[in-house]
Motif scaffolding. Sequence first.
Motif, PDB file in Angstrom:
ATOM      1  N   ILE A  28       0.842  -1.207   0.000  1.00 53.18           N
ATOM      2  CA  ILE A  28       0.000   0.000   0.000  1.00 53.18           C
ATOM      3  C   ILE A  28       0.878   1.259   0.000  1.00 53.18           C
ATOM      4  CG2 ILE A  28      -1.753   1.299   1.328  1.00 53.18           C
ATOM      5  CD1 ILE A  28      -2.812  -1.365   0.110  1.00 53.18           C
ATOM      6  N   LYS A  29       1.914   1.251   0.831  1.00 53.09           N
ATOM      7  CA  LYS A  29       2.805   2.413   0.893  1.00 53.09           C
ATOM      8  C   LYS A  29       3.519   2.599  -0.451  1.00 53.09           C
ATOM      9  CE  LYS A  29       6.323   4.725   3.638  1.00 53.09           C
ATOM     10  NZ  LYS A  29       7.283   4.649   4.737  1.00 53.09           N
ATOM     11  N   ALA A  30       3.958   1.484  -1.032  1.00 48.82           N
ATOM     12  CA  ALA A  30       4.673   1.554  -2.320  1.00 48.82           C
ATOM     13  C   ALA A  30       3.783   2.164  -3.400  1.00 48.82           C
ATOM     14  CB  ALA A  30       5.142   0.162  -2.728  1.00 48.82           C
ATOM     15  N   GLN A  31       2.479   1.992  -3.241  1.00 50.58           N
ATOM     16  CA  GLN A  31       1.539   2.553  -4.223  1.00 50.58           C
ATOM     17  C   GLN A  31       1.124   3.990  -3.869  1.00 50.58           C
ATOM     18  OE1 GLN A  31      -1.412  -0.660  -3.935  1.00 50.58           O
ATOM     19  NE2 GLN A  31      -1.045  -1.095  -6.088  1.00 50.58           N
ATOM     20  N   GLY A  32       1.734   4.531  -2.831  1.00 54.16           N
ATOM     21  CA  GLY A  32       1.477   5.931  -2.473  1.00 54.16           C
ATOM     22  C   GLY A  32       0.484   6.116  -1.340  1.00 54.16           C
ATOM     23  N   GLY A  33       0.051   5.035  -0.709  1.00 54.72           N
ATOM     24  CA  GLY A  33      -0.926   5.136   0.377  1.00 54.72           C
ATOM     25  C   GLY A  33      -0.282   5.614   1.675  1.00 54.72           C
ATOM     26  N   LYS A  34      -1.127   6.183   2.559  1.00 56.97           N
ATOM     27  CA  LYS A  34      -0.662   6.598   3.895  1.00 56.97           C
ATOM     28  C   LYS A  34      -0.987   5.475   4.868  1.00 56.97           C
ATOM     29  CE  LYS A  34      -1.473  10.374   5.859  1.00 56.97           C
ATOM     30  NZ  LYS A  34      -2.517  11.199   6.490  1.00 56.97           N
ATOM     31  N   ILE A  35       0.023   4.925   5.498  1.00 61.97           N
ATOM     32  CA  ILE A  35      -0.230   3.742   6.340  1.00 61.97           C
ATOM     33  C   ILE A  35       0.005   4.007   7.823  1.00 61.97           C
ATOM     34  CG2 ILE A  35       0.241   2.114   4.462  1.00 61.97           C
ATOM     35  CD1 ILE A  35       3.006   1.654   5.967  1.00 61.97           C
ATOM     36  N   GLY A  36       0.195   5.281   8.189  1.00 61.27           N
ATOM     37  CA  GLY A  36       0.392   5.622   9.608  1.00 61.27           C
ATOM     38  C   GLY A  36       1.562   4.849  10.192  1.00 61.27           C
ATOM     39  N   ASN A  37       1.322   4.235  11.364  1.00 63.54           N
ATOM     40  CA  ASN A  37       2.400   3.483  12.026  1.00 63.54           C
ATOM     41  C   ASN A  37       2.300   1.982  11.789  1.00 63.54           C
ATOM     42  OD1 ASN A  37       2.466   6.061  13.119  1.00 63.54           O
ATOM     43  ND2 ASN A  37       3.321   5.328  15.040  1.00 63.54           N
ATOM     44  N   SER A  38       1.625   1.587  10.726  1.00 63.83           N
ATOM     45  CA  SER A  38       1.482   0.155  10.439  1.00 63.83           C
ATOM     46  C   SER A  38       2.838  -0.461  10.133  1.00 63.83           C
ATOM     47  CB  SER A  38       0.577  -0.055   9.219  1.00 63.83           C
ATOM     48  OG  SER A  38      -0.665   0.561   9.422  1.00 63.83           O
ATOM     49  N   LEU A  39       2.884  -1.785  10.274  1.00 65.63           N
ATOM     50  CA  LEU A  39       4.105  -2.535   9.975  1.00 65.63           C
ATOM     51  C   LEU A  39       4.512  -2.278   8.524  1.00 65.63           C
ATOM     52  CD1 LEU A  39       5.630  -4.670  11.710  1.00 65.63           C
ATOM     53  CD2 LEU A  39       4.418  -6.407  10.395  1.00 65.63           C
ATOM     54  N   VAL A  40       5.788  -2.034   8.294  1.00 61.50           N
ATOM     55  CA  VAL A  40       6.233  -1.806   6.915  1.00 61.50           C
ATOM     56  C   VAL A  40       7.695  -2.199   6.789  1.00 61.50           C
ATOM     57  CG1 VAL A  40       6.962   0.602   7.254  1.00 61.50           C
ATOM     58  CG2 VAL A  40       6.167  -0.124   5.001  1.00 61.50           C
ATOM     59  N   GLU A  41       8.052  -2.641   5.598  1.00 61.96           N
ATOM     60  CA  GLU A  41       9.470  -2.857   5.288  1.00 61.96           C
ATOM     61  C   GLU A  41       9.791  -1.889   4.151  1.00 61.96           C
ATOM     62  OE1 GLU A  41      10.639  -7.382   5.440  1.00 61.96           O
ATOM     63  OE2 GLU A  41       8.530  -7.166   4.997  1.00 61.96           O
ATOM     64  N   ASP A  42      10.337  -0.755   4.541  1.00 58.92           N
ATOM     65  CA  ASP A  42      10.556   0.296   3.553  1.00 58.92           C
ATOM     66  C   ASP A  42      11.454  -0.149   2.404  1.00 58.92           C
ATOM     67  OD1 ASP A  42       8.921   2.424   4.274  1.00 58.92           O
ATOM     68  OD2 ASP A  42      10.210   2.927   5.965  1.00 58.92           O
ATOM     69  N   ASP A  43      12.444  -0.970   2.741  1.00 64.10           N
ATOM     70  CA  ASP A  43      13.382  -1.391   1.690  1.00 64.10           C
ATOM     71  C   ASP A  43      12.792  -2.454   0.754  1.00 64.10           C
ATOM     72  OD1 ASP A  43      13.307  -3.221   3.752  1.00 64.10           O
ATOM     73  OD2 ASP A  43      15.367  -3.893   3.444  1.00 64.10           O
ATOM     74  N   LYS A  44      11.546  -2.829   0.990  1.00 63.44           N
ATOM     75  CA  LYS A  44      10.922  -3.841   0.126  1.00 63.44           C
ATOM     76  C   LYS A  44       9.831  -3.227  -0.766  1.00 63.44           C
ATOM     77  CE  LYS A  44      13.264  -7.410   1.579  1.00 63.44           C
ATOM     78  NZ  LYS A  44      14.343  -6.637   2.185  1.00 63.44           N
ATOM     79  N   GLN A  45       9.755  -1.902  -0.759  1.00 67.16           N
ATOM     80  CA  GLN A  45       8.697  -1.263  -1.557  1.00 67.16           C
ATOM     81  C   GLN A  45       8.870  -1.505  -3.062  1.00 67.16           C
ATOM     82  OE1 GLN A  45       7.212   2.662  -0.447  1.00 67.16           O
ATOM     83  NE2 GLN A  45       8.594   2.601   1.285  1.00 67.16           N
ATOM     84  N   GLU A  46      10.114  -1.390  -3.514  1.00 67.42           N
ATOM     85  CA  GLU A  46      10.408  -1.633  -4.945  1.00 67.42           C
ATOM     86  C   GLU A  46       9.989  -3.055  -5.329  1.00 67.42           C
ATOM     87  OE1 GLU A  46      12.533   0.076  -7.456  1.00 67.42           O
ATOM     88  OE2 GLU A  46      11.623   1.742  -6.354  1.00 67.42           O
ATOM     89  N   LEU A  47      10.371  -3.964  -4.436  1.00 64.40           N
ATOM     90  CA  LEU A  47      10.073  -5.379  -4.651  1.00 64.40           C
ATOM     91  C   LEU A  47       8.564  -5.587  -4.744  1.00 64.40           C
ATOM     92  CD1 LEU A  47      11.762  -7.947  -4.760  1.00 64.40           C
ATOM     93  CD2 LEU A  47      11.405  -8.211  -2.313  1.00 64.40           C
ATOM     94  N   ALA A  48       7.841  -4.913  -3.854  1.00 65.09           N
ATOM     95  CA  ALA A  48       6.380  -5.027  -3.855  1.00 65.09           C
ATOM     96  C   ALA A  48       5.829  -4.570  -5.204  1.00 65.09           C
ATOM     97  CB  ALA A  48       5.794  -4.199  -2.715  1.00 65.09           C
TER      98      ALA A  48
END
Length: 395
Positions: A226-246
Amino acid sequence: MKTLNDFNFDNKKALIRVDFNVPLNENFEVTDATRIEAAKPTIIKVLEDGGSCILMSHLGRPKNREEEFSLKHIVNKASEVLGVNLKFVADSIGPLVEEAVANLQSGEILLLENLRYYPEEKAGDNAFAASLSKLGDIYINDAFGTAHRAHASTAVIAEYFPENKCFGTLLVSEIENLNKVLTQSEKPVTAIIGGAKVSSKITIIENILDKIDHLIIGGGMAFTFIKAQGGKIGNSLVEDDKQELALSILEKAKQKNVQVHLPVDALIADQFSNDANTEVCSISEIPDGWMGLDTGSETNTNFAQVILNSKTILWNGPVGVFEMESFAAGTISLGNAIAKATKEGAFSLVGGGDSVAAVKKFNLTDKVSYVSTGGGAMLETLEGKTLPGILAMEN
Ligand code: AMP
């Protein structure tokens, strides 16, 4: 691939690698005997033929010979489940064991001590495997849960039985059921991949994209997409370095005509706690300070619709923090949809630690087609790997 039916065990000593790595409570009582029950058909076949069984297993991760990891703790429960009083020997190789094996009569079962008391087990040591191999006439591997490990008792030992080795009933059924999803599936095929992290599921997703029509992504890992697609995810779990991969997964899915279904709404919480304040909001508009801990009801309806239209369903990973009652509804809804689809004729396979726990917790075990007993082994099979324990039997 040889199976039990290729052998008559009359007067033979079957050396069986089972997976009795069962959970124990603080009083060292078995709290879930599923793995013992799963090995029962193999053991009973040997006994009914007129043979005897020597069972080898590991329990937990001992560093030394800590008593808490002794397999003696499971003797009573295993005797009850198998309907035969197990004999136990407090070692895995050596004179004590050889004597116990020599005294073993047809119809009897001997359980060896935790194989991992010997570091040689995990090291895949040849001499240790050779010592174990002397104990039986026929080697049976029925431990799917450890088939992804090249350990002495799961893989190396097989070479000491050039002819006299076979898979047990559990291992055969694990392979057959996984093949129903991976190679002989009826379409449409839907994979539901949830859980915490994209990184631990990425290889699976890449490997199954060729085999599926729908991919449902849920749980903590959905937020990286969702974040990789530009969504706002607040403090949800995320792996920032995996956005490209997503994003690359979404692109690959598109190329392969796989429809990806991401959550559209989330049950959000102001802290990671069952007692947190909660709200439902759009998946891509989660305010700062809040985190998505479960799917919302619109998502649940969407996911259920996809599932009910599927003929083959693979489920790995919960879609929310189902361990907390407040965030279990999404996973329950998903499980119920799979149960309903199964009732209507779909084939459903559930595997991987936490989804199996969810299925048990919500009493769905009998309502899905197959629950895999092997966490890591199942995941590696889904990743397209050939498991060392299976390979060793084929050589
Ligand atoms: P895995 O072992 O990767 O399948 O992850 C399972 C874990 O993911 C479970 O313990 C869940 O509580 C956790 N989980 C599922 N959804 C979420 C979420 N939205 N946020 C944080 N953790 C989650």
